[in-house]
Write a protein that holds these residues in place. Structure first.
Motif, PDB file in Angstrom:
ATOM      1  N   GLU A 172      19.308   8.507 -15.388  1.00  0.00           N
ATOM      2  CA  GLU A 172      18.862   7.721 -14.231  1.00  0.00           C
ATOM      3  C   GLU A 172      17.972   8.563 -13.320  1.00  0.00           C
ATOM      4  N   PHE A 173      18.283   9.848 -13.232  1.00  0.00           N
ATOM      5  CA  PHE A 173      17.450  10.744 -12.430  1.00  0.00           C
ATOM      6  C   PHE A 173      16.061  10.867 -13.051  1.00  0.00           C
ATOM      7  N   ALA A 174      16.000  10.927 -14.386  1.00  0.00           N
ATOM      8  CA  ALA A 174      14.705  10.996 -15.073  1.00  0.00           C
ATOM      9  C   ALA A 174      13.861   9.762 -14.751  1.00  0.00           C
ATOM     10  N   LYS A 175      14.526   8.603 -14.630  1.00  0.00           N
ATOM     11  CA  LYS A 175      13.796   7.391 -14.246  1.00  0.00           C
ATOM     12  C   LYS A 175      13.223   7.532 -12.844  1.00  0.00           C
ATOM     13  N   PHE A 194       8.770  12.376 -17.845  1.00  0.00           N
ATOM     14  CA  PHE A 194       9.970  13.209 -17.709  1.00  0.00           C
ATOM     15  C   PHE A 194      11.121  12.562 -18.455  1.00  0.00           C
ATOM     16  N   ILE A 195      11.906  13.385 -19.168  1.00  0.00           N
ATOM     17  CA  ILE A 195      13.084  12.838 -19.848  1.00  0.00           C
ATOM     18  C   ILE A 195      14.378  13.449 -19.315  1.00  0.00           C
ATOM     19  N   LYS A 222      23.412  15.588 -28.328  1.00  0.00           N
ATOM     20  CA  LYS A 222      23.980  14.252 -28.159  1.00  0.00           C
ATOM     21  C   LYS A 222      23.789  13.705 -26.748  1.00  0.00           C
ATOM     22  N   PHE A 223      23.367  14.568 -25.818  1.00  0.00           N
ATOM     23  CA  PHE A 223      23.167  14.121 -24.437  1.00  0.00           C
ATOM     24  C   PHE A 223      21.728  13.678 -24.167  1.00  0.00           C
ATOM     25  N   ALA A 224      20.899  13.641 -25.220  1.00  0.00           N
ATOM     26  CA  ALA A 224      19.514  13.202 -25.053  1.00  0.00           C
ATOM     27  C   ALA A 224      19.479  11.760 -24.552  1.00  0.00           C
ATOM     28  N   PRO A 225      18.554  11.407 -23.680  1.00  0.00           N
ATOM     29  CA  PRO A 225      18.509  10.050 -23.125  1.00  0.00           C
ATOM     30  C   PRO A 225      18.181   9.011 -24.185  1.00  0.00           C
ATOM     31  N   GLU A 230       9.108  12.941 -24.860  1.00  0.00           N
ATOM     32  CA  GLU A 230       9.369  14.295 -24.389  1.00  0.00           C
ATOM     33  C   GLU A 230       8.768  14.468 -22.993  1.00  0.00           C
ATOM     34  N   THR A 231       9.228  15.455 -22.289  1.00  0.00           N
ATOM     35  CA  THR A 231       8.626  15.785 -20.997  1.00  0.00           C
ATOM     36  C   THR A 231       7.251  16.391 -21.234  1.00  0.00           C
TER      37      THR A 231
END
Length: 430
Positions: free
Chosen positions: A148-151, A168-169, A181-184, A190-191
């Motif tokens: 959500e922060f990346a959004k 940004f991801i 496993k924590f990838a969005p 990619e950023t």
């Protein structure tokens, strides 16, 4: 026949004036139109920007997008400082570190799962030590999750007017593969940033949250008082390193930020900022092959800026502009009021630029409702513009004295007078 000749003369005069104006505008674009400067940089891309105006002084592949690594944390920093400024976060507030945040690989490794740390300490770890765990902890506190922060980061990128390549991801700049496993799942790709994007983020940080420099200028700091070793700033160029035996050959006068970054994909990147003689510059280099190279190449970029450019005072405060000494007003005792510049105007320009290359124009406000008496001293009545290097620099024109409203009796007879003046003028023309 007379009217045809007169019209032809007017068209010729207008054409000559237009051509002359184009020549002046082209000459004003002195460093924008010059042949590209070759600084022989050993990087993928670079840019140099003046920090108060956003004027670009040098660029090389500045619009090519590359992985920025931890330079993307500048956007994280901005959003954290914005949250503090808006009262949604406090520097003294303690924040819990989630198991995920504590497990994030890369720079950092300072935090244990469920450890409580102040926002101030977390921000210091992020900006000095480029700590990934601290960055994710702050992101989760603000947005609930890193995704959500990346959004939020991507929304702010649009607000800043970054290129459509900017993306940004996560809060750290780590590539997707390193997130495991924590990838969005909702934020793809990619950023990526261009050098220009990175410079614009830095520009906004310095403009809106200059307090970031008290962190980024810190050569070292302990995360906890009980820690045996301090966090060492990855920025070797800090002026504060001038007496450090390991970094003094890289230390740069006036340099106090801003953010390093490195991954296998990004190579070595650095967004720097330095201030000398009242002029602050922002530099970005991306894709240097070795860690020292990002600082060696940054020195070349900053030296070019400080050696070749300066602020030129073009207009003084309370200065009368020859092309618009007065502005016509309505319903006043007087029919016009003198105007002067509200403030001084300095323009970033190449050293030794002739004054003739700064083109000054002026015009009253388009909104005529604001040009009606009474007029207060200091009231904005127009705008002066200085054009140089293909860019316009505006400054307000204000009333240098009060203008009282005329009585109905005065205004009535003025209207009668104007009526007969217009009537006789029309008769003469006919």
């Amino acid at each position: 026949m007379f009217f045809k000749v007169k019209r032809i003369c007017s068209i010729v005069a207008a054409t000559l004036l237009l051509n002359a104006t184009l020549v002046l505008v082209q000459s004003a674009s002195v460093f924008a139109a010059d042949a590209p400067v070759d600084l022989k940089l050993n990087v993928r891309s670079a840019i140099l920007m003046e920090a108060s105006t956003g004027q670009v002084l040098y660029e090389m592949n500045a619009d090519e997008a590359y992985p920025p690594a931890s330079m993307s944390k500048m956007m994280t920093e901005y959003l954290v400082m914005e949250a503090i400024k808006n009262g949604k976060l406090s520097e003294t507030e303690t924040v819990n570190t989630s198991p995920y945040a504590a497990s994030v690989i890369g720079s950092g490794g300072l935090l244990a799962p469920n450890e409580q740390s102040t926002v101030d300490n977390l921000f210091a770890a992020m900006s000095i030590y480029s700590a990934n765990d601290a960055s994710v902890t702050l992101a989760e506190r603000i947005a609930g999750s890193e995704e959500e922060f990346a959004k939020m980061m991507n929304a702010k990128a649009k607000e800043f007017g970054l290129s459509d390549k900017a993306h940004f991801i996560n809060a750290t700049g780590l590539p997707r593969a390193d997130m495991g496993k924590f990838a969005p799942t909702e934020v793809q790709g990619e950023t990526m940033l261009t050098a220009r994007d990175a410079a614009i983020i830095a520009y906004n940080i310095i403009k809106d949250h200059k307090e970031v420099l008290k962190y980024t200028a810190t050569p070292s700091r302990k995360f906890r008082e009980k820690d045996k070793s301090p966090m060492i700033n990855w920025n070797w160029m800090l002026e504060g390193n001038k007496d450090n035996v390991n970094f003094k050959k890289y230390a740069y006068q006036g340099l106090d930020g801003l953010k390093t970054g490195s991954t296998k994909e990004a190579l070595y990147c650095f967004t720097g900022t330095a201030e000398r003689n009242g002029m602050r510059l922002i530099s970005v280099v991306m894709g240097a092959p070795k860690e020292p190279d990002r600082f060696i190449e940054t020195r070349k970029v900053l030296d070019y800026g400080f050696n070749n450019f300066e602020f030129v005072p073009v207009l003084n405060a309370k200065q009368e502009i020859e092309k618009l000494k007065t502005v016509n007003i309505k319903k006043g005792v007087a029919t016009e009021v003198p105007v002067v510049t509200q403030s001084e105007l300095k323009v970033i320009a190449k050293k030794g630029t002739p004054k003739e290359q700064f083109q000054i124009t002026a015009e009253p406000l388009a909104d005529e409702s604001k040009l009606v008496a009474p007029i207060e001293q200091g009231q904005v009545l127009g705008t002066a513009k200085v054009t140089y290097g293909g860019k316009e620099y505006p400054v307000n024109l204000v009333a240098s004295e009060k203008a009282e409203k005329g009585s109905w009796f005065r205004l009535f007879f003025r209207a009668v007078k104007d009526f007969f003046v217009d009537l006789f003028s029309g008769a003469k023309k006919g």
